[in-house]
Design a protein around this motif. Structure first.
Motif, PDB file in Angstrom:
ATOM      1  N   SER A 277      27.924  24.249  43.612  1.00 17.86           N
ATOM      2  CA  SER A 277      27.806  25.325  42.611  1.00 17.86           C
ATOM      3  C   SER A 277      27.364  24.749  41.269  1.00 17.86           C
TER       4      SER A 277
ATOM      5  N   GLU B 214      29.015  20.473  31.166  1.00 18.64           N
ATOM      6  CA  GLU B 214      30.463  20.709  31.273  1.00 18.64           C
ATOM      7  C   GLU B 214      30.843  20.826  32.750  1.00 18.64           C
TER       8      GLU B 214
ATOM      9  N   ILE C 103      32.592  22.411  35.632  1.00 24.31           N
ATOM     10  CA  ILE C 103      33.208  23.695  35.984  1.00 24.31           C
ATOM     11  C   ILE C 103      33.608  23.611  37.453  1.00 24.31           C
TER      12      ILE C 103
ATOM     13  N   ASP D 210      34.548  27.687  42.643  1.00 20.66           N
ATOM     14  CA  ASP D 210      35.518  28.730  42.970  1.00 20.66           C
ATOM     15  C   ASP D 210      35.994  28.625  44.410  1.00 20.66           C
TER      16      ASP D 210
END
Lengths: 68, 947
Positions: B542, B794, B796, B799
């Motif tokens: 992702s 950054e 992340i 999910d």
């Protein structure tokens, strides 16, 4: 198109800009949507915003608003 | 046509600026210092007899046939091991040398079977040739005292090992070591008992031999021989072409007898492979003649109907009428196309042209969507161009090799061999991968650092490496100030320097000890020329595009860009991933990576193509499937792709395909996607057509037809026929004309033509007025975009999370012997190595679940479940499982999710939360799928003509 999927994708783009200031983030998100999303996808996310924009993160809402 | 004979100079070429002049048989010759006498002689056209030497290998000096006399020196030294010297005077042919050579040859022949007339190597045997060269006329020791040899080993599906014919020259052993780097062979025993031994005296198939064939190629006799040579005989002509498997792009001589391929021999002049190959390229071409090939066009009304064979005219007519009907009913944007990275540049160019100019929309995408689309996005953003920066030769100048999310020994084996050679010569190695891939520790190679990170944490680890480089002052300030945007660098440096990106913080996220991250970062920044090689373990997340940009940030910060030995090198999965992207296969980009909304660019295309182009980006593959389910997308032309097997969440792909009214599949076989197709157009293999592929180093290489298309139409002709039937004229007579059009429209290809490719062999783009013969290394004087751009990356978290129901993380990949969805390799003898997809699971995880080696297990995720058998291994860490996706009866992508890269929608294949449990065998879904697939592949018998 699944609206929830579009919302998820738009928010995912928004998260990339999480470390940027708000203006840069909104510019970046709007630019990305313009450059890479098919018009029918953009139309649907705009329609979703007009219907309340449930689920859209704040900078993403601002970016989508610029598309309309 | 004739066989392409490559000169064997006996010993490798030496690169030295200093030259030496000597005389050989009275003639002066000048060669680089360090060159062997043997090679110097061959350079001037004198072939000294030899058996144990060949220019792919270092000299060995064992056969004693290449003896020479040197003025002022005692004895008769071997010319292969004797370096030239200034003023040296060499004689290659004297009475003494003749006697010695004949004596040596007598000894060889005295223990060699004399079955030359029935020997498979007859006509291509160096022993036979050298016996003739030295004038052997008799063997004083007789012919009947042969020493007994071990039995013939026929275990390998592609070659035989016959010890009786071995002369123990060690060329095979040295090829395995020096060229391939596997060290699977040795010479066992002593004296007459010396034999070549695979592994610990195992059969070849059971040993660690990877069947690359380097030993077979090196063998001077019939000891190691291709079974195809034994079956067919010696070839009579050859054609140089390019392999259609991975992104290395090996050049081969297709050696032919008539229109039958006898064998594929790696081409020494091939600049990507330098005469080496792997088990796929050299041996796995039998699918071309496999009985599953579909050779006639077919149509059907409904996907539940059997197929009906029809003429090309009827099939093409059906495609055109259906696509026009759909557009009439649902709008111009209701159809689209998918190009293939397995097809040529010319074919992919035509498909995107058909979609943009013929269909009138930009709904074109390619399988790079599911592999390297983040590379395109990330490198264009940071460097300004969507491609790797180096050529493969660059690795020879590398001091620190960084491999991130790639498994080159399986995925890119020929380049891996070159990388291993450099590592054996002293380069350092950093591996960033959740699995203990072979490179981490294998014969004569051991990683200095293995960052065995938790899947999905690439960005965190790369940011932590950047943190070390910035906070410890290890960045190259001069490079950054000159070549990059200094303000952006400072913003980035402040970001990575933040304590949240420190290795100590990141350790809690990624599981890699902070000191390991720090050590790796210091080595990368200070170890000399450092080059990053990465694969789908970077992109298929992702945060795939973010990771690519983090990689680029590291390279720029340390000045590792713009010269040989450094760079950012995406290892492309398929043969023409780079080319398919170059040719404008993405919905937002025209050929040459120019956005469709650029008016000036679009105008150029509109003018040449004579059709208006839509300025809006089209749908990506996953968007097409979503739109199909929703109802606005109804027709799809798929050239050479199998999205049902290769794309994530099989159930969703099937739903999308099933919702369409006309699916057109153009392929060699009735693949899994064809289960949902209404028209099948039989494609051609790379042996049946002309064109070009572009490999991972931007190298454009010719694909040359060696046999007629078995279906009667080459793939570019099929696309052309569809375009013409839809009313958009295309009139090419040969793929070279298509490349001419690419060159006319695409600045980075401006200097490319088939004529130039014939002349140069290959060309690395950019190829234009400034670089008429191409560009091996990019960004030498400046980045394509001007100043290199540092991007804040950054971390992340994905999910996709583990939890009580799905506590393990699944990652997927491919294996050496099989290739992607396996459509080609499953239809070859490569099945001997990999007959099924297996689930790798750590012994601790297996024990907790009561699973033992070979058990059937159920692999379940939030998306779906499948069953396959388990292999217990410590290659995977506890908590991580791994499988391949080569077999449709496993369908690993039933399990993978639709989470994808934020920028490109590249699927997150590398992170799926799963559970594993014992199972009794194939699941209900697998049984149902197998029945559906079988029913879908029915072909109605052709009706007999009426009397």
């Amino acid at each position: 198109m699944s609206t929830s999927n579009l919302v998820y994708m738009a928010n995912q783009i928004g998260k990339f800009f999480v470390s940027e200031d708000r203006d840069t983030a909104v510019d970046g998100i709007a630019e990305h949507l313009r450059l890479f999303w098919d018009p029918r996808m953009r139309s649907e996310i705009v329609a979703h915003l007009r219907a309340g924009g449930e689920g859209l993160d704040p900078p993403v809402r601002a970016a989508v608003a610029r598309l309309s | 046509m004739s066989l392409v004979h490559e000169i064997d100079y006996g010993t490798p070429r030496i690169d030295s600026a200093t030259t030496v002049t000597l005389t050989i048989d009275g003639r002066a010759v000048t060669v680089p210092e360090g060159t062997s006498v043997m090679r110097a002689a061959m350079e001037m056209g004198t072939e000294i007899p030899k058996l144990c030497s060949t220019d792919m290998l270092d000299s060995f000096g064992s056969c004693r046939l290449c003896l020479v006399e040197i003025e002022g020196r005692n004895g008769t030294p071997s010319s292969c091991t004797t370096p030239v010297a200034e003023g040296m005077a060499v004689k290659t042919q004297t009475d003494r040398l003749k006697r010695l050579r004949r004596g040596v040859m007598e000894l060889y022949i005295s223990d060699h079977p004399l079955d030359c007339l029935t020997c498979a190597a007859n006509g291509d045997c160096e022993l036979q040739t050298q016996a003739g060269a030295v004038g052997l006329r008799d063997v004083r020791y007789g012919y009947d005292n042969k020493h007994p040899a071990p039995p013939k080993d026929e275990s390998n599906p592609y070659f035989t090992y016959d010890p009786e014919k071995c002369i123990v020259c060690s060329r095979c052993v040295r090829a395995c070591e020096e060229v391939q780097g596997t060290f699977a062979l040795t010479i066992a025993g002593r004296g007459f008992g010396s034999v070549v031994s695979a592994g610990m005296a195992e059969e070849f198939l059971a040993s660690e031999c990877v069947s690359c064939g380097a030993c077979v190629q090196a063998c001077p006799t019939a000891t190691l021989t291709e079974k195809s040579i034994i079956d067919i005989g010696q070839p009579e002509h050859s054609v140089v072409t390019t392999c259609a498997y991975c992104g290395v792009g090996c050049a081969f001589k297709a050696e032919m007898r008539g229109d039958e391929v006898v064998r594929m021999v790696p081409y020494k002049d091939g600049k990507a492979n330098r005469g080496h190959s792997c088990v796929k390229g050299r041996f796995a071409w039998g699918y071309t003649n496999h009985g599953d090939r579909i050779l006639n066009p077919m149509i059907r009304e409904r996907i539940s109907d059997p197929w009906r064979e029809v003429s090309w005219d009827e099939a093409i007519g059906r495609v055109a009428s259906e696509f026009k009907r759909i557009q009439g009913a649902y709008g111009r944007g209701a159809i689209g196309g998918i190009t293939s990275s397995r097809c040529t540049n010319e074919e992919t160019f035509l498909v995107q042209k058909l979609v943009r100019a013929g269909f009138g929309n930009n709904n074109v995408d390619t399988c790079a969507r599911v592999c390297h689309s983040p590379t395109g996005y990330g490198l264009k953003t940071t460097f300004g161009t969507s491609a790797g920066t180096q050529d493969f030769d660059s690795v020879e100048h590398t001091d620190v090799v960084v491999v991130i999310g790639a498994n080159p020994t399986d995925g890119h084996p020929v380049f891996a061999s070159r990388m291993k050679k450099r590592l054996r010569d002293g380069a350092k190695l950093i591996v960033v991968d959740p699995r203990r891939i072979d490179l981490v520790r294998m014969p004569h190679v051991e990683a200095d650092y293995h960052l065995a990170l938790k899947p999905g944490t690439n960005v965190a680890v790369l940011d932590a490496m950047a943190h070390v480089i910035v906070t410890e002052g290890l960045f190259d300030e001069a490079f950054v100030r000159e070549r990059c945007d200094w303000d952006e660098f400072q913003e980035w440096a402040a970001f990575v320097a933040d304590p949240r990106n420190s290795p100590e913080e990141v350790e809690t996220v990624c599981g890699v000890p902070a000191e390991t991250i720090r050590g790796a970062a210091r080595l990368y920044a200070t170890g000399g020329n450092a080059a990053i090689y990465y694969g789908l373990g970077v992109t298929e997340h992702s945060q795939g595009s973010t990771t690519v940009m983090a990689v680029a940030n590291l390279a720029m910060a340390t000045g590792n860009i713009g010269r040989p030995g450094v760079g950012v090198n995406p290892l492309r999965g398929q043969n023409n991933v780079q080319g398919a992207c170059d040719m404008g296969s993405f919905p937002h980009e025209l050929p040459g990576y120019r956005h469709i909304s650029e008016d000036a660019t679009r105008t150029i295309f509109e003018s040449l193509w004579g059709a208006p182009l839509d300025r809006e980006p089209g749908l990506r593959i996953p968007n097409m499937l979503d739109a199909a389910v929703e109802g606005s997308f109804r027709g799809l032309y798929i050239q050479g792709e199998d999205i049902l097997q290769s794309d994530p969440n099989t159930h969703h792909v099937a739903a999308g395909l099933a919702a369409m009214e006309c699916v057109v599949v153009q392929d060699l076989f009735l693949n899994e996607t064809a289960n949902y197709a209404h028209v099948f157009l039989p494609g051609s293999t790379f042996l049946e057509k002309d064109g070009t592929f572009t490999n991972a180093e931007r190298r454009i290489q010719p694909v040359r037809k060696v046999m007629e298309s078995r279906s009667g139409m080459e793939d570019w002709q099929i696309t052309m026929a569809i375009a013409n039937a839809m009313g958009f004229p295309m009139t090419y007579d040969h793929p070279s004309e298509i490349m001419d059009e690419v060159a006319a429209l695409t600045p980075s290809f401006a200097g490319v033509s088939f004529d130039k490719l014939d002349r140069l062999g290959s060309i690395q783009w950019p190829c234009d007025e400034a670089a008429p013969e191409g560009t091996p290394v990019m960004h030498i004087d400046g980045f394509v975009r001007g100043k290199g751009r540092f991007v804040i990356t950054e971390y992340i978290p994905t999910d996709e999370r583990t939890g009580p129901r799905f506590p393990l993380l699944l990652t997927t990949g491919r294996i050496l012997s099989q290739y992607n969805v396996g459509a080609q390799t499953r239809r070859t003898a490569n099945a001997a190595w990999h007959q099924e997809d297996r689930l790798e699971i750590h012994p601790h995880d297996a024990e907790q679940r009561g699973i033992v080696e070979g058990d059937w297990v159920k692999l379940a995720s939030r998306t779906g479940e499948t069953t396959l058998r388990a292999t217990l291994t410590e290659r995977v860490a506890p908590g991580v499982v791994y499988t391949t996706f080569h077999h449709p009866d496993t369908q690993a992508n039933v399990v993978t999710t639709e989470f994808s890269d934020w920028a490109t929608n590249c699927p997150e294949y590398k992170v799926t939360a799963v559970q594993v449990a014992p199972s009794n065998g194939p699941s209900d879904w697998q049984r149902e799928y197998e029945a559906q697939a079988r029913a879908s592949r029915r072909i109605a018998p052709v009706a007999e003509p009426a009397e």
